[in-house]
Design an enzyme around this catalytic site. Structure first.
Site, short mmCIF file in Angstrom:
data_model
loop_
_atom_site.label_atom_id
_atom_site.label_comp_id
_atom_site.label_asym_id
_atom_site.label_seq_id
_atom_site.Cartn_x
_atom_site.Cartn_y
_atom_site.Cartn_z
N ARG A 175 -4.99 2.02 6.32
CA ARG A 175 -4.91 0.67 5.75
C ARG A 175 -3.82 -0.13 6.45
O ARG A 175 -4.00 -1.32 6.75
CB ARG A 175 -4.65 0.73 4.24
CG ARG A 175 -5.83 1.26 3.44
CD ARG A 175 -5.58 1.17 1.96
NE ARG A 175 -5.56 -0.21 1.49
CZ ARG A 175 -5.13 -0.58 0.29
NH1 ARG A 175 -4.66 0.33 -0.56
NH2 ARG A 175 -5.15 -1.85 -0.07
N CYS A 231 3.31 -2.27 -0.97
CA CYS A 231 2.07 -1.49 -0.80
C CYS A 231 0.91 -2.48 -0.90
O CYS A 231 1.00 -3.58 -0.38
CB CYS A 231 1.98 -0.36 -1.83
SG CYS A 231 2.06 -0.94 -3.55
#
Length: 274
Positions: A175, A231
């Protein structure tokens, strides 16, 4: 160095305020159901989405609650700033760390995450109950620690070089690199951010605070660097933030809005690759 993690064996005699934050991102009702089916006697329940996030906000997928709502949460939970507070989830999960960070932000001085989680307390013979805890309400006045929080503007300053320190992305490497993005509309990471997958902290269903983890973190972040952790939605960044605090990182912030907040601005720059 801030002691963050406790094991069941380290729980000394004396009174602890207990907070049950079990939750499932796949099934948001699962945590409350688990609490109602049985929890450690005296533990209050905090829900990630109802208590530890402001889901009406547009600042990311799990946005920061208001100070007013946090104050009400602390008060109805019967908390005082000097209480010894122990938070548990199922062990090795990010939810206790999210609650830990919000309590530290509120100025609570003795807040700990239980490594083994709920099952560790059950194995140790702590009594259970099914009825909801009903602590006496407090009138605590939080001692807000604003230096622990990073806004989108704070992060933008780091990206532009006018703010100090580094950004640390707690998501999986794929990611971070923009190779796989299941949740956000734009793949990649905030420009200049380094990467340390928060899941590397977990071993055997609990957080590992051993020397090998410290060495791995120190390969990415120097001990004297100011660090802003993020995050995807501000949840899994919390355990990485907690681990950094535990190993002595002093200048440490959490970007609660995280990447989901960052890319909500169509003009925000994004990088891909490692």
């Amino acid at each position: 160095m801030t002691e963050v993690f406790k094991t069941v064996d380290e729980l000394s005699d004396g009174y602890w305020k207990l907070i049950d934050v079990r939750f499932s991102l796949q099934d948001p009702k699962a945590g409350k159901t688990a609490y109602e089916n049985g929890h450690i006697a005296g533990a209050v329940h905090w829900d990630l989405e109802k208590d530890l996030s402001d889901m009406d906000s547009k600042n990311g997928r799990h946005p920061m609650p208001s100070r007013e709502n946090l104050t009400e949460l602390f008060r109805r939970s019967g908390l005082m700033l000097d209480d010894r507070i122990l938070i548990y989830d199922n062990g090795g999960e990010p939810f206790a760390a999210r609650a830990w960070w919000l309590l530290r932000y509120g100025g609570f001085r003795q807040v700990y995450i239980l490594k083994e989680g709920y099952k560790g307390l059950v194995r140790a013979g702590y009594p259970l109950q099914t009825e909801a805890a009903a602590p006496e309400r407090s009138e605590v006045k939080p001692d807000w620690q604003g230096q622990l929080y990073a806004s989108r503007e704070d992060v933008r300053k780091v990206v532009e070089g006018s703010g100090e320190g580094i950004l640390l992305d707690a998501r999986a490497a794929e990611r971070y690199a923009g190779k796989h993005e299941p949740l956000d509309p734009v793949a990649g990471h905030i420009p200049g951010a380094r990467n340390f997958d928060w899941s590397r902290l977990v071993s055997g269903g609990q957080f590992n605070t051993g020397e090998e983890i410290v060495r791995a973190i120190r390969e990415v972040v120097a001990s004297d660097e100011p660090v802003t952790v993020y995050c995807g939605s501000g949840v899994t960044a919390a355990p990485l933030n907690a681990m950094l605090a535990h190993i002595g990182q002093e200048n440490l912030r959490l970007y609660v809005g995280s990447y989901s907040d960052w890319v909500s601005d169509p003009d925000a720059p994004v990088e891909t690759g490692e």
